[in-house]
Scaffold this active site. Structure first.
Site, PDB file in Angstrom:
ATOM      1  N   GLY A  46       0.631  12.347 -11.457  1.00  0.00           N
ATOM      2  CA  GLY A  46       0.931  10.947 -11.706  1.00  0.00           C
ATOM      3  C   GLY A  46      -0.346  10.156 -11.903  1.00  0.00           C
ATOM      4  N   GLN A  51      -5.814   2.941 -12.293  1.00  0.00           N
ATOM      5  CA  GLN A  51      -6.704   4.099 -12.105  1.00  0.00           C
ATOM      6  C   GLN A  51      -7.551   4.393 -13.334  1.00  0.00           C
ATOM      7  OE1 GLN A  51      -3.379   6.738 -10.466  1.00  0.00           O
ATOM      8  NE2 GLN A  51      -5.173   7.468  -9.369  1.00  0.00           N
ATOM      9  N   CYS A  89      -4.713  11.954  -4.306  1.00  0.00           N
ATOM     10  CA  CYS A  89      -4.806  10.929  -5.343  1.00  0.00           C
ATOM     11  C   CYS A  89      -6.023  11.219  -6.218  1.00  0.00           C
ATOM     12  CB  CYS A  89      -4.951   9.558  -4.684  1.00  0.00           C
ATOM     13  SG  CYS A  89      -5.113   8.206  -5.848  1.00  0.00           S
ATOM     14  N   LEU A  90      -5.862  11.112  -7.534  1.00  0.00           N
ATOM     15  CA  LEU A  90      -6.984  11.386  -8.443  1.00  0.00           C
ATOM     16  C   LEU A  90      -8.136  10.406  -8.223  1.00  0.00           C
ATOM     17  CD1 LEU A  90      -5.055  12.151 -11.759  1.00  0.00           C
ATOM     18  CD2 LEU A  90      -6.124  13.796 -10.197  1.00  0.00           C
ATOM     19  N   HIS A 131       4.100   6.529  -4.596  1.00  0.00           N
ATOM     20  CA  HIS A 131       2.637   6.542  -4.634  1.00  0.00           C
ATOM     21  C   HIS A 131       2.107   5.765  -5.845  1.00  0.00           C
ATOM     22  CE1 HIS A 131      -1.360   8.787  -4.193  1.00  0.00           C
ATOM     23  NE2 HIS A 131      -1.451   8.241  -5.382  1.00  0.00           N
ATOM     24  N   GLU A 132       2.677   6.049  -7.023  1.00  0.00           N
ATOM     25  CA  GLU A 132       2.156   5.407  -8.238  1.00  0.00           C
ATOM     26  C   GLU A 132       2.512   3.923  -8.274  1.00  0.00           C
ATOM     27  OE1 GLU A 132       0.002   7.044  -9.724  1.00  0.00           O
ATOM     28  OE2 GLU A 132       0.529   9.021  -8.959  1.00  0.00           O
ATOM     29  N   HIS A 135       0.126   1.810  -6.347  1.00  0.00           N
ATOM     30  CA  HIS A 135      -1.127   1.506  -7.064  1.00  0.00           C
ATOM     31  C   HIS A 135      -1.052   0.159  -7.788  1.00  0.00           C
ATOM     32  CE1 HIS A 135      -3.873   4.884  -6.736  1.00  0.00           C
ATOM     33  NE2 HIS A 135      -2.924   5.768  -6.990  1.00  0.00           N
TER      34      HIS A 135
HETATM   35 ZN    ZN Z   1      -3.016   7.771  -6.590  1.00  0.00          ZN
END
Ligand code: ZN
Length: 157
Positions: A46, A51, A89-90, A131-132, A135
């Site tokens: 995701g 991000q 998380c990236l 999660h997304e 953000h």
């Molecule tokens: Zn994330």
């Protein structure tokens, strides 16, 4: 398509509240394409627009290869149950934490055609929706993790 640079923790962009998209323009559809490419290149499941440095309410998710969700202005409209699992998380590379999330989540969003769509997911997909979407409000999973995992608890796949 272009691979975008992923913003890392410590960057203020990740803490901002994103603005809704009011019109789907070629810029938005190009951004969706680039976000999918960036997510895949980073082996993520995701990615949210902040991000990649864009403060818009846009998310892409691909839990099952080939099954891509593109969510514009998404909102959680229903959730139930509970699960606890490791989350990463990236934007927080190399770290994992235990996070409680609902087991089932339904989101309502706009797709790239401008249509309103509802998607319901369970387990990992439900976790990704939460999660997304977090953000988009400047929230990171590390804010709500029960605890972070130590290196020997992380299974290397
Ligand atoms: Zn994330």
């Amino acid at each position: 398509m272009a691979k975008l640079k992923i913003v890392k923790i410590g960057d203020e962009t990740l803490r901002k509240v994103c603005r809704p998209v009011d019109k789907i323009t070629p810029r938005i559809t190009t951004l969706l394409d680039d976000m999918v490419e960036t997510m895949r290149a980073a082996n993520g499941v995701g990615l949210a627009a902040p991000q990649v440095g864009v403060l818009r309410r846009i998310v892409v998710i691909e839990v099952e290869p080939g099954e891509v969700y593109e969510l514009i202005n998404p909102k959680i409209i229903a959730f139930s149950g509970e699960q606890e699992d490791a989350e990463g998380c990236l934007s927080v590379p190399g770290k994992w934490g235990l996070v409680k999330r609902p087991m089932h989540v339904t989101v309502r969003a706009m797709n790239r055609e401008g249509e309103t769509v509802d998607y319901t997911g369970s387990e990992l997909l439900a976790r990704c929706f939460c999660h997304e979407l977090d953000h988009l409000d400047g929230k990171l999973y590390i804010d709500k993790a029960e605890r972070m995992l130590s290196e020997d608890e992380i299974e290397v796949e």
